[in-house]
Design a protein around this motif. Sequence first.
Motif, PDB file in Angstrom:
ATOM      1  N   THR A 221      -8.163  -4.052  -6.578  1.00 47.88           N
ATOM      2  CA  THR A 221      -9.246  -3.976  -5.600  1.00 47.88           C
ATOM      3  C   THR A 221      -9.780  -5.370  -5.308  1.00 47.88           C
ATOM      4  OG1 THR A 221     -11.014  -3.730  -7.255  1.00 47.88           O
ATOM      5  CG2 THR A 221      -9.973  -1.707  -6.450  1.00 47.88           C
TER       6      THR A 221
ATOM      7  N   THR B  91     -15.896  -5.035  -4.305  1.00 45.60           N
ATOM      8  CA  THR B  91     -14.977  -3.924  -4.044  1.00 45.60           C
ATOM      9  C   THR B  91     -14.776  -3.116  -5.313  1.00 45.60           C
ATOM     10  OG1 THR B  91     -13.886  -5.308  -2.392  1.00 45.60           O
ATOM     11  CG2 THR B  91     -12.748  -3.290  -3.056  1.00 45.60           C
ATOM     12  N   ARG B  92     -14.662  -3.792  -6.451  1.00 46.68           N
ATOM     13  CA  ARG B  92     -14.552  -3.104  -7.739  1.00 46.68           C
ATOM     14  C   ARG B  92     -15.719  -2.148  -7.927  1.00 46.68           C
ATOM     15  NH1 ARG B  92     -16.754  -3.435 -12.776  1.00 46.68           N
ATOM     16  NH2 ARG B  92     -15.375  -3.006 -14.555  1.00 46.68           N
TER      17      ARG B  92
ATOM     18  N   LYS C 266       0.824  -1.212   0.000  1.00 45.48           N
ATOM     19  CA  LYS C 266       0.000   0.000   0.000  1.00 45.48           C
ATOM     20  C   LYS C 266       0.856   1.260   0.000  1.00 45.48           C
ATOM     21  CE  LYS C 266      -4.385  -1.679   1.801  1.00 45.48           C
ATOM     22  NZ  LYS C 266      -5.454  -1.520   2.804  1.00 45.48           N
TER      23      LYS C 266
ATOM     24  N   VAL D 137     -15.454   0.875  -5.583  1.00 43.21           N
ATOM     25  CA  VAL D 137     -14.432   1.854  -5.972  1.00 43.21           C
ATOM     26  C   VAL D 137     -14.877   2.659  -7.190  1.00 43.21           C
ATOM     27  CG1 VAL D 137     -12.091   2.063  -6.916  1.00 43.21           C
ATOM     28  CG2 VAL D 137     -12.516   0.659  -4.885  1.00 43.21           C
TER      29      VAL D 137
ATOM     30  N   GLU E 107      -8.308  -4.992  -0.571  1.00 39.18           N
ATOM     31  CA  GLU E 107      -8.865  -3.647  -0.365  1.00 39.18           C
ATOM     32  C   GLU E 107      -8.480  -2.806  -1.589  1.00 39.18           C
ATOM     33  OE1 GLU E 107      -9.095  -3.234   4.359  1.00 39.18           O
ATOM     34  OE2 GLU E 107      -7.059  -3.553   3.625  1.00 39.18           O
ATOM     35  N   VAL E 108      -7.812  -1.672  -1.414  1.00 39.27           N
ATOM     36  CA  VAL E 108      -7.257  -0.930  -2.555  1.00 39.27           C
ATOM     37  C   VAL E 108      -5.744  -0.929  -2.388  1.00 39.27           C
ATOM     38  CG1 VAL E 108      -7.135   1.251  -3.802  1.00 39.27           C
ATOM     39  CG2 VAL E 108      -9.312   0.507  -2.816  1.00 39.27           C
TER      40      VAL E 108
ATOM     41  N   MET F 282      -7.432   6.848  -3.350  1.00 40.93           N
ATOM     42  CA  MET F 282      -8.422   5.776  -3.332  1.00 40.93           C
ATOM     43  C   MET F 282      -8.180   4.817  -2.172  1.00 40.93           C
ATOM     44  SD  MET F 282     -10.356   6.874  -5.521  1.00 40.93           S
ATOM     45  CE  MET F 282     -11.564   5.591  -5.164  1.00 40.93           C
ATOM     46  N   VAL F 283      -6.911   4.617  -1.799  1.00 44.28           N
ATOM     47  CA  VAL F 283      -6.625   3.823  -0.602  1.00 44.28           C
ATOM     48  C   VAL F 283      -7.293   4.471   0.609  1.00 44.28           C
ATOM     49  CG1 VAL F 283      -4.806   3.084   1.004  1.00 44.28           C
ATOM     50  CG2 VAL F 283      -4.449   2.877  -1.466  1.00 44.28           C
TER      51      VAL F 283
ATOM     52  N   TRP G 238      -3.889   0.187  -9.691  1.00 40.61           N
ATOM     53  CA  TRP G 238      -4.170  -0.399  -8.377  1.00 40.61           C
ATOM     54  C   TRP G 238      -5.073  -1.621  -8.530  1.00 40.61           C
ATOM     55  CZ3 TRP G 238      -6.301   4.668  -9.154  1.00 40.61           C
ATOM     56  CH2 TRP G 238      -7.686   4.718  -9.315  1.00 40.61           C
TER      57      TRP G 238
ATOM     58  N   TYR H  64     -11.338   4.496   0.376  1.00 42.19           N
ATOM     59  CA  TYR H  64     -11.940   3.181   0.650  1.00 42.19           C
ATOM     60  C   TYR H  64     -11.841   2.856   2.134  1.00 42.19           C
ATOM     61  CZ  TYR H  64     -13.060  -1.757   0.341  1.00 42.19           C
ATOM     62  OH  TYR H  64     -13.660  -2.996   0.510  1.00 42.19           O
TER      63      TYR H  64
END
Length: 289
Positions: A253, A219-220, A134, A223, A258-259, A279-280, A251, A283
């Motif tokens: 997902t 998750t996709r 990350k 996001v 997660e991201v 985006m990390v 990235w 989310y």
Amino acid sequence: MAGAYDDRDGWIWMDGTLVPWREAQVHVLTHALHYASSVFEGERCYGGRIFKGVEHSRRLRRSAELLDMEIPWTVEEIEAAKYEMLKANGWTDAYVRAVAWRGAGDDMGVSARRNPVRLAVAGWEWGNYYGDAKMKGAQLDISKWCRPDPRTIPCEAKAAGLYMICTMSKHAAEAKGCSDALMMDYRGYVAEATGANVFFVKDGAVHTPLPDCFLNGLTRQTVIGLLREKGIAVHERHISPTEMAGFEQCWLTGTAAEVTPVARIGDFRFEVGALAQEMVRSYEALVRA
């Protein structure tokens, strides 16, 4: 919690009952072990709340239906089982694994209509799926295996059998010092990683493969919603591998991932840039809201 996954303290919910961890077992002639008649969900609980738990339970039942199985528990009962398991183990932050499968029964062959469909819910405490990626960005290999034609598999199901090539791809990637592998689809377009969807950034817009032969991850979808709320254009389309040379950021997902920013895919390199980092954070804020 640490140690082998079959030798831990704790509780697993199985077929309506909490079972001591080490006693949560199945027979060697379980149909799923021989013929891959199994579906599952991976979920995360944050601060005592499972993110999109109901959506995961609905997808679990839908995946089973696509494999010609009927789970004998409702969405509401599956949700209750998850929280019962979490409470028994004293967890408020954990990974949750619900799995349904054809068990041992009167049939032992390709056809198994008389065998019971069973359900279990387990969990464990799990940190970042890709370690420190990350911050630094994940390193990905490019798999030799491709996501199959949807005429050959139930691609909308989160089915255990569909992960066989994912396991082989990830093993090959790890042998090269990478943490995952990117897979193409049967037509040669960019598809997904072994357990996560992929996004790219170019000129302020986001591009992500069209999920027409692989799972459209929850998750996709989340996001994409976050990006559009920020006014960022998202293009869901077929992406040629050669296009990766022109993308600036990338990235992954997924519930586990997660991201997670990506720094490299094969010979293609990406910046762990501002949008990926945003985006990390976005989310993380959403799932813990």
